[in-house]
Structure formats: C-alpha cells, structure tokens
Scaffold this active site. Structure first.
Site, PDB file in Angstrom:
ATOM      1  N   HIS A 118      69.312  -0.130  60.424  1.00 24.61           N
ATOM      2  CA  HIS A 118      69.438   1.246  59.951  1.00 24.61           C
ATOM      3  C   HIS A 118      69.796   2.125  61.149  1.00 24.61           C
ATOM      4  O   HIS A 118      69.447   1.817  62.290  1.00 24.61           O
ATOM      5  CB  HIS A 118      68.094   1.676  59.347  1.00 24.61           C
ATOM      6  CG  HIS A 118      68.099   2.986  58.635  1.00 24.61           C
ATOM      7  ND1 HIS A 118      68.072   4.190  59.302  1.00 24.61           N
ATOM      8  CD2 HIS A 118      68.116   3.291  57.312  1.00 24.61           C
ATOM      9  CE1 HIS A 118      68.054   5.173  58.418  1.00 24.61           C
ATOM     10  NE2 HIS A 118      68.090   4.668  57.196  1.00 24.61           N
ATOM     11  N   ASP A 195      61.139  -2.440  63.087  1.00 22.05           N
ATOM     12  CA  ASP A 195      61.250  -1.396  62.071  1.00 22.05           C
ATOM     13  C   ASP A 195      60.744  -1.995  60.758  1.00 22.05           C
ATOM     14  O   ASP A 195      61.420  -2.802  60.131  1.00 22.05           O
ATOM     15  CB  ASP A 195      62.710  -0.959  61.959  1.00 22.05           C
ATOM     16  CG  ASP A 195      62.968   0.002  60.801  1.00 22.05           C
ATOM     17  OD1 ASP A 195      62.026   0.289  60.042  1.00 22.05           O
ATOM     18  OD2 ASP A 195      64.121   0.452  60.654  1.00 22.05           O
ATOM     19  N   GLN A 198      60.830  -1.097  55.376  1.00 20.74           N
ATOM     20  CA  GLN A 198      61.025  -1.757  54.085  1.00 20.74           C
ATOM     21  C   GLN A 198      60.057  -2.921  53.868  1.00 20.74           C
ATOM     22  O   GLN A 198      60.115  -3.584  52.822  1.00 20.74           O
ATOM     23  CB  GLN A 198      62.465  -2.272  53.969  1.00 20.74           C
ATOM     24  CG  GLN A 198      63.528  -1.204  54.091  1.00 20.74           C
ATOM     25  CD  GLN A 198      63.478  -0.175  52.972  1.00 20.74           C
ATOM     26  OE1 GLN A 198      62.914  -0.423  51.912  1.00 20.74           O
ATOM     27  NE2 GLN A 198      64.060   0.982  53.207  1.00 20.74           N
ATOM     28  N   LYS A 221      57.555   5.301  51.754  1.00 21.41           N
ATOM     29  CA  LYS A 221      58.154   4.098  51.173  1.00 21.41           C
ATOM     30  C   LYS A 221      57.086   3.126  50.661  1.00 21.41           C
ATOM     31  O   LYS A 221      57.411   2.024  50.203  1.00 21.41           O
ATOM     32  CB  LYS A 221      59.057   3.410  52.200  1.00 21.41           C
ATOM     33  CG  LYS A 221      60.287   4.227  52.585  1.00 21.41           C
ATOM     34  CD  LYS A 221      61.158   3.494  53.584  1.00 21.41           C
ATOM     35  CE  LYS A 221      62.263   4.368  54.140  1.00 21.41           C
ATOM     36  NZ  LYS A 221      63.302   4.712  53.160  1.00 21.41           N
ATOM     37  N   CYS A 359      72.982   4.304  55.482  1.00 24.97           N
ATOM     38  CA  CYS A 359      72.693   4.545  56.905  1.00 24.97           C
ATOM     39  C   CYS A 359      72.833   3.252  57.709  1.00 24.97           C
ATOM     40  O   CYS A 359      72.042   2.990  58.626  1.00 24.97           O
ATOM     41  CB  CYS A 359      71.305   5.139  57.089  1.00 24.97           C
ATOM     42  SG  CYS A 359      71.148   6.807  56.411  1.00 24.97           S
TER      43      CYS A 359
END
Length: 402
Positions: A118, A195, A198, A221, A359
């Site tokens: 991302h 990261d 998700q 999220k 993104c």
C-alpha cells in the site's frame, strides 16, 4: 444473521435496495456496542486523560489504559508499554520512518519493500530515504501475487537497514509468509516492520511468535472507530527512538535550555488523543474475542472460496492473483469494462465494492493494470450477499455484452 443484527447500518437501503457491504478492506462497519461506547464516553465520561486529579479524568484515564492492555493481550505483545496509539496505521508507519529511520538510516543504506505494498508502506520510506540518502529497493512478486522469496534473499545484504512488508495485501488478499521473511531478515542487522492493517481482526496475530520489530494496524478495519491506530514496537527499539512530535504530556521536564522526554509510550503520544475512539476500540476487541478470530478466518475463507468459484465460471472475468494463502479479499477485472463502471452499476443494486488502484499504483504497474474491482469480506457477510453480487454482475454483462 445474529451477527448481522449487531450492525445497525446493515439495515439501511441504498438506492432502494438492501445494503450489501463488500468494501471491508477499506473500512469495516461498527457494531452497536462500539457505537454505544463512543456515545457513552461523551455523555458520561468525557474528560482529558492523564492531566486531571478529578474523578472524571482519572476514570477516563483508566479506561484508556485498559484499552492499551487489551490491545497488548490481543496481539500478544510482551508489555503494554510496547503499544502506542496513533491516528491510524499510516501514522504508525510514518512514526517509525521519522523516528527510527531518521537516526538509523544513512547514505548507502537500503530499505526493502515489496511491489504489493500500500502507498502507506512506500511513501513514508521514500520520504525518509530522500532525506538520509538511503536507497528504497522493491522486492519483486510472482505472477501469482506472492513475494518472490529468491529475489528477497538476493536483495537482503549488509546494507539493509529495514524491511517493510504487508502481512496481507489489500489489493490481492495474499497472506504473506511474514514469519519466514522475518527469519530470513535475522541474518542481517535489519529490523522489520509489518503493515498489519488487513490482518488484525481477520487472522490470528501474535507479534512475539512472528518476532516482528514493529507491527502497525488500524482500529477502523477491525470494527472499531476511525482515527485510532496502533504501533507495536519492541521495547529496546522504542527506548532508543526520539519523539515523533512535540507537545503536551510527552515530556518529563521542559525548560528553555533543555527538554527531557517521557518513556514510551507517552513519548510518542503528545497532545490530546482520540480518547473516545481508543476507549470504544476496547469494545471492538471484546467483540472480536467473543466471536473468535479462528472462527472469523474460517467464515471469511469459505466466502472467498465461494466467490472464487462463481467468478471463475464467469465469461470475460478474470481474478487477479492466485496465491497459495489468501484472505477474504478478491480483486477481478472484466474484459472491456472499466472497474469504475462495475462499481457504479453494482451501487445501483445496493452493493458497495471498491474500484480503482487501491493505493497500490506500483502493484498495478507490475500487473499491467490501471485498476481492479475488489470485493472484501467481514464477519457479517454471508452467502446471500454473494448471490446478490453474482446477480448484479450478470446485469453488468447484459449492459456491456448484449
């Protein structure tokens, strides 16, 4: 259906049709308990934290600290002092880039990122690399949408200072073998930032088992409020990092001659934070734990497999990415149809999906695409949602392939 009834927004209609929300990788909807926790804070608990001696302030401070402890346990950090609250995953990554990177990167060093990242896990590193003379090096991915392990091994070197990787791709749904990649990185002096935007809330995450140096994610999220993020960092790394921002409450002493700083996490939480959001985030964690992450992962995996079966049978439709391990994210394209048109037509049927480059412009370039349509699942989605989606795709085909 019981879970679905916990989310008030799922009762609304869009353009006269019941909402089918399939844009969960962008943000998840919020259960009543999270909404109520936010309202309750402002109605009965509102006070600034860590600054007041009065009862309201002390109570709000204790709730805020309790969320930090719950977050620690949820990802199995060693200490609650390794949990820093930010305004989102993006700010968490920027914090590491500007604090850790500024004092540890120098001319000739390298930062490795994958081609599937991302923008939030590319641009902060570009910015600090430009300032320090460090080189940003992309790790290639395979045609199936997986990190090329051999390319990763070849690019790891004594020059590598940091490796930044996504746990789950927001555009492909690929679940990366981050434990293996971190183990490979240990052959160098580099640190690893993951990261997890998700991943947390969809699959089990144990930061000690992964041995991640830094792990970043967002509350919104995982059924929590917007404006709240988390940075996990190993204690010995956080202790050597200077503050990211200056302001109130991140100090020990201030004089015109010299300022000394508070220990982590206060050092990185200057100013008044999103108190209501952090406190409500605790309710989101409680909700996830009650359902069980393993149950959530199994449910979303089953829905993903069902959608794969349907899309694979559709003429003129191609699923993007074929990784061995996949989360509840499915990107696809339709021959001769722009993803924006797919998204617009589905919206007339009350279906919310995402269409665009997500993104991930470097990833789109690697795939020779401008954009894709993306479906992403959450705990409140069911097979009926897939049926409604499939019927809407047939309407797209009727328009573009008469």
């Amino acid at each position: 259906e019981i879970i679905k009834s916990d989310f008030p927004i799922l009762d609304i209609c869009i353009r006269g049709k019941p909402l089918v929300y399939l844009d969960n990788a962008a943000t998840t909807q919020k259960p009543k308990r999270v909404i109520e926790a936010t309202t309750n804070y402002y109605e009965t608990q509102n006070a600034n934290i860590r600054r007041g001696l009065h009862e309201l302030s002390e109570f709000s401070s204790s709730l805020y600290d309790e969320t930090r402890k719950k977050t620690q346990k949820f990802i199995n950090a060693q200490s609650s002092n390794e949990i820093i609250f930010t305004k989102g995953c993006t700010e968490a990554i920027n914090l590491v880039a500007n604090s850790y990177g500024r004092i540890n990167f120098k001319h000739g060093d390298e930062v490795l990122v994958s081609e599937m990242e991302h923008h939030s896990n590319i641009v902060p590193w570009q910015m600090i690399c430009e300032q320090t003379g460090t080189k940003l090096t992309p790790i290639h991915i395979t045609d199936d949408g997986e990190i090329d392990i051999e390319d990763f091994k070849n690019k790891l070197s004594e020059k590598t200072r940091l490796v930044a990787l996504t746990h789950i791709s927001n555009a492909l749904g690929t679940i990366n073998p981050v434990h293996e990649l971190i183990e490979l990185t240990r052959k160098t002096d580099a640190v690893v930032l993951i990261d997890g935007a998700q991943a947390v809330g969809h699959i089990p995450v144990d930061v000690q088992e992964l041995d991640a140096d830094f792990y970043a994610f967002s509350a919104h999220k995982m059924y929590g409020p917007t404006g709240v993020g988390v940075l996990y960092g190993k204690k010995h790394l956080l202790e050597q990092m200077p503050p990211y921002q200056g302001g109130g409450d991140m100090i020990e002493t201030v004089s015109f001659e010299k300022t000394t700083y508070a220990p982590s996490p206060r050092r990185f939480e200057g100013g008044t934070p999103n108190i209501a959001g952090v406190i409500a985030f605790a309710s989101a964690i409680d909700y996830l734990e009650r359902i069980g992450i393993e149950n959530i992962h199994a449910h979303e995996t089953a829905l993903t497999q069902k959608l794969h079966e349907i899309l694979s049978e559709e003429k003129f439709t191609r699923i993007i990415g074929n990784p061995k391990l996949k989360s509840g994210i499915v990107s696809f394209v339709m021959e001769g149809v722009h993803p924006h048109d797919i998204g617009t037509i589905l919206d007339t049927e009350g279906i919310a999906i995402r269409a665009g480059h997500h993104c991930c412009m470097p990833l789109m370039k690697r795939l020779n695409l401008s954009s894709t349509a993306r479906v992403s699942f959450a705990i409140y989605n069911n097979e009926n949602d897939i049926t409604v989606f499939a019927n809407a795709i047939h309407k797209v085909k009727e328009i573009f392939y008469p």
